[in-house]
Design an enzyme around this catalytic site. Structure first.
Site, PDB file in Angstrom:
ATOM      1  N   GLU A 259      85.104  98.840  59.267  1.00  0.00           N
ATOM      2  CA  GLU A 259      83.744  99.364  59.403  1.00  0.00           C
ATOM      3  C   GLU A 259      83.084  99.372  58.026  1.00  0.00           C
ATOM      4  O   GLU A 259      83.722  99.666  57.011  1.00  0.00           O
ATOM      5  CB  GLU A 259      83.825 100.795  59.953  1.00  0.00           C
ATOM      6  CG  GLU A 259      82.494 101.518  60.057  1.00  0.00           C
ATOM      7  CD  GLU A 259      82.664 103.002  60.363  1.00  0.00           C
ATOM      8  OE1 GLU A 259      81.741 103.583  60.954  1.00  0.00           O
ATOM      9  OE2 GLU A 259      83.713 103.576  60.009  1.00  0.00           O
ATOM     10  N   LYS A 319      79.719 100.944  68.292  1.00  0.00           N
ATOM     11  CA  LYS A 319      80.336 102.271  68.245  1.00  0.00           C
ATOM     12  C   LYS A 319      79.797 103.164  69.356  1.00  0.00           C
ATOM     13  O   LYS A 319      78.582 103.305  69.526  1.00  0.00           O
ATOM     14  CB  LYS A 319      80.083 102.909  66.875  1.00  0.00           C
ATOM     15  CG  LYS A 319      80.820 104.232  66.656  1.00  0.00           C
ATOM     16  CD  LYS A 319      80.637 104.715  65.218  1.00  0.00           C
ATOM     17  CE  LYS A 319      81.453 105.967  64.948  1.00  0.00           C
ATOM     18  NZ  LYS A 319      81.323 106.426  63.547  1.00  0.00           N
ATOM     19  N   CYS A 371      86.084 103.995  63.950  1.00  0.00           N
ATOM     20  CA  CYS A 371      86.244 105.299  63.301  1.00  0.00           C
ATOM     21  C   CYS A 371      86.367 106.448  64.294  1.00  0.00           C
ATOM     22  O   CYS A 371      87.383 106.608  64.957  1.00  0.00           O
ATOM     23  CB  CYS A 371      85.095 105.523  62.319  1.00  0.00           C
ATOM     24  SG  CYS A 371      85.423 106.843  61.110  1.00  0.00           S
TER      25      CYS A 371
END
Length: 533
Positions: A259, A319, A371
């Site tokens: 990321e 995401k 994440c």
């Protein structure tokens, strides 16, 4: 009451000891049930308000220790987020005070813990899953149950064990025997999972290169020199190509960048686009690039983009769980907007991804996660259930590189690998980058704050674990049962309160006072005379 508050605070700290950086795996299966038992015993028998206060003290002790790493963002962020999360343990305290009045209450306390975790993992805004009981079990025998019952199921087992332990301590006779039997059943379930670990036959293999380019400057600011961050990943990939050509490294089927390996839109920034092209042409295989992509005015997308050396950018994963007040500002443009101080730096709001299909990379179906996504089941389950054979986690932990957050997140990722039965690659800008087997065991890791490339051959799996097959069903059952049992306990609780008020009134002349009690009126006339000796 003050003693209960202090003990609850200490019990919360005890629970925090079950997680990184304090965790000792051999003690975790004891610490977690002990903390749950303490929460249960300290709230049991109290009224709702007092039970809330005790539960809140527990949450303060736990959460202020567990996410102390938030101080690396800002002291206010640590104080505020911990306070909000502690409230959920206060509400759980009130719920436990009610549920322990019912028969078979250890079961209902267990489902209440699951329900509370589900609630705070999704609300307010995107929620905060950190600190779920299941996240503590890495490297413990309890972890073997994950593929069978999922994260919610593991929380239930641990909470049930803690509540049953509390019942053993406060009950006697048949009730104590039932509680002991419940404890034995939990231990037997864990033992069965250890004796018969979940596995599925490999359907093939793939060689993956994971690039950690490192972050220049202080190392904890991805924007300090974001162009150099991209160049570090480009150059590390080009160097890998040289090693492959020289026979010093095996040829990968594809490459994974982390990321924020490009913190500017690679479709609009010519230099970034040229760097990606140079890397993909050198290695000759697709690269999964972590990029920030411009959205509509005032918006941005956090994406993993499959970049082919011939056809260019292709499939993308966006995401699913942006972080409130970190990647977007809730109530933007309204009187409730909070965008002062450091929050004023967040000029654009990150949009929420909705994709459920895995990415197809070099003939392999790959589940993406970016994440914070790894703390949630939904995005991972959706993709694995639709055929993903491998899991990738792209993360930029630079902000937290000097804290324990990186170790907590890596532990969660290992548990996700085990839970889904999928080998997992973790690409981070400067740590923790690693490769994890389908059994949750670490295959390789890169050094913290170093430029390093890991190249590993990983088995591919198509079989679905029971946890993935059940999907959201376990926590839906837990929430449903919690609502039913709370309703069942509230009715007699309300009747008992009314009865107590009536009895207090009957002790006087039935004339209620402002505080719900009864104040006897002054005696006059014949009544007064009758009381004379």
């Amino acid at each position: 009451m003050p003693q209960r508050l202090v003990l609850a605070l200490l019990a919360g700290v005890l629970l925090a000891m079950a997680y990184e950086p304090f965790a000792v795996p051999v003690l975790v299966p004891v610490l977690v049930p002990l903390a749950v038992a303490a929460h249960t015993l300290l709230t049991r028998g109290l009224g709702l308000r007092r039970a809330f206060a005790v539960g809140l003290a527990f949450g303060v002790g736990f959460y202020y220790v567990h996410i102390y790493w938030m101080t690396t963002v800002a002291l206010a962020a640590w104080l505020g987020l911990s306070a909000v999360q502690a409230l959920f343990y206060g509400l759980l305290g009130s719920a436990v005070a009610l549920l322990t009045r019912l028969p078979a209450w250890p079961l209902w306390v267990g489902t209440a813990w699951v329900s509370m975790e589900v609630w705070r993992s999704g609300w307010p805004f995107s929620g905060m899953p950190w600190g779920r009981l299941g996240f503590a079990v890495v490297d413990t025998p309890v972890a073997a149950t994950l593929p069978y019952v999922g994260m919610a199921g593991v929380t239930f087992l641990l909470a049930l064990a803690g509540a049953a332990l509390a019942a053993v301590l406060v009950s006697s006779g048949r009730t104590r025997l039932v509680a002991l039997g419940t404890l034995a059943a939990v231990v037997a379930a864990v033992g069965a999972a250890v004796a018969l670990p979940w596995s599925s036959p490999a359907t093939g293999s793939v060689t993956v290169a994971v690039v950690q380019g490192d972050v220049p400057g202080p190392g904890n600011d991805i924007l300090y020199d974001f162009r150099q961050v991209t160049e570090n990943h480009v150059q590390a990939t080009v160097d890998l190509a040289d090693d492959v050509a020289a026979g010093r490294a095996p040829a990968p089927d594809f490459v994974v960048w982390p990321e924020n390996s490009t913190a500017t839109d690679p479709f609009r920034d010519a230099g970034t686009n040229a760097g990606i092209l140079r890397a993909t042409e050198a290695i000759g295989v697709p690269v999964l690039v972590g990029a920030l992509v411009d959205g509509p005015p005032g918006a941005v997308l956090n994406q993993g983009i499959v970049w082919d050396p011939v056809t260019g950018a292709g499939e993308r994963y966006t995401k699913r769980h942006p972080v409130a007040y970190g990647e977007f500002i809730p109530f933007r443009g309204t009187p409730l907007e909070l965008a002062f101080g450091d929050l004023a730096r967040i000029q654009r709001d990150m949009l929420v991804g909705t994709g459920k299909e895995p990415l197809s990379i070099a003939g392999t179906e790959v589940a993406g996660a970016i994440c914070f996504d790894v703390a949630y089941e939904d995005a991972i389950y959706d993709q694995v259930g639709r055929g993903a054979e491998l899991l990738t986690v792209q993360t930029s932990n630079a902000t937290f590189i000097f804290s324990d957050q990186v170790d907590q997140q890596f532990a969660m990722t290992r548990l996700r690998a085990l839970e889904t039965g999928r080998a997992t690659v973790v690409a981070s800008t400067n740590g923790v980058t690693g490769v994890i087997g389908a059994d949750g065991e670490v295959v390789a890791t890169a050094g913290i704050q170093e430029t390093e490339v890991l190249v590993e051959e990983l088995a591919l799996h198509e079989g679905l674990t029971p946890a993935v097959r059940m999907d959201r069903f376990p926590w839906q059952v837990a929430v449903g049962l919690t609502l039913l049992t709370l309703t069942a306990s509230l009715l007699p609780y309300s009747r008992a309160r009314r009865t107590r008020r009536l009895r207090r009134s009957a002790a006087g002349d039935g004339r209620p006072t402002h505080d719900g009690g009864a104040t006897p009126p002054p005696r006059r006339g014949a009544d007064a005379m009758a009381e004379q000796p």
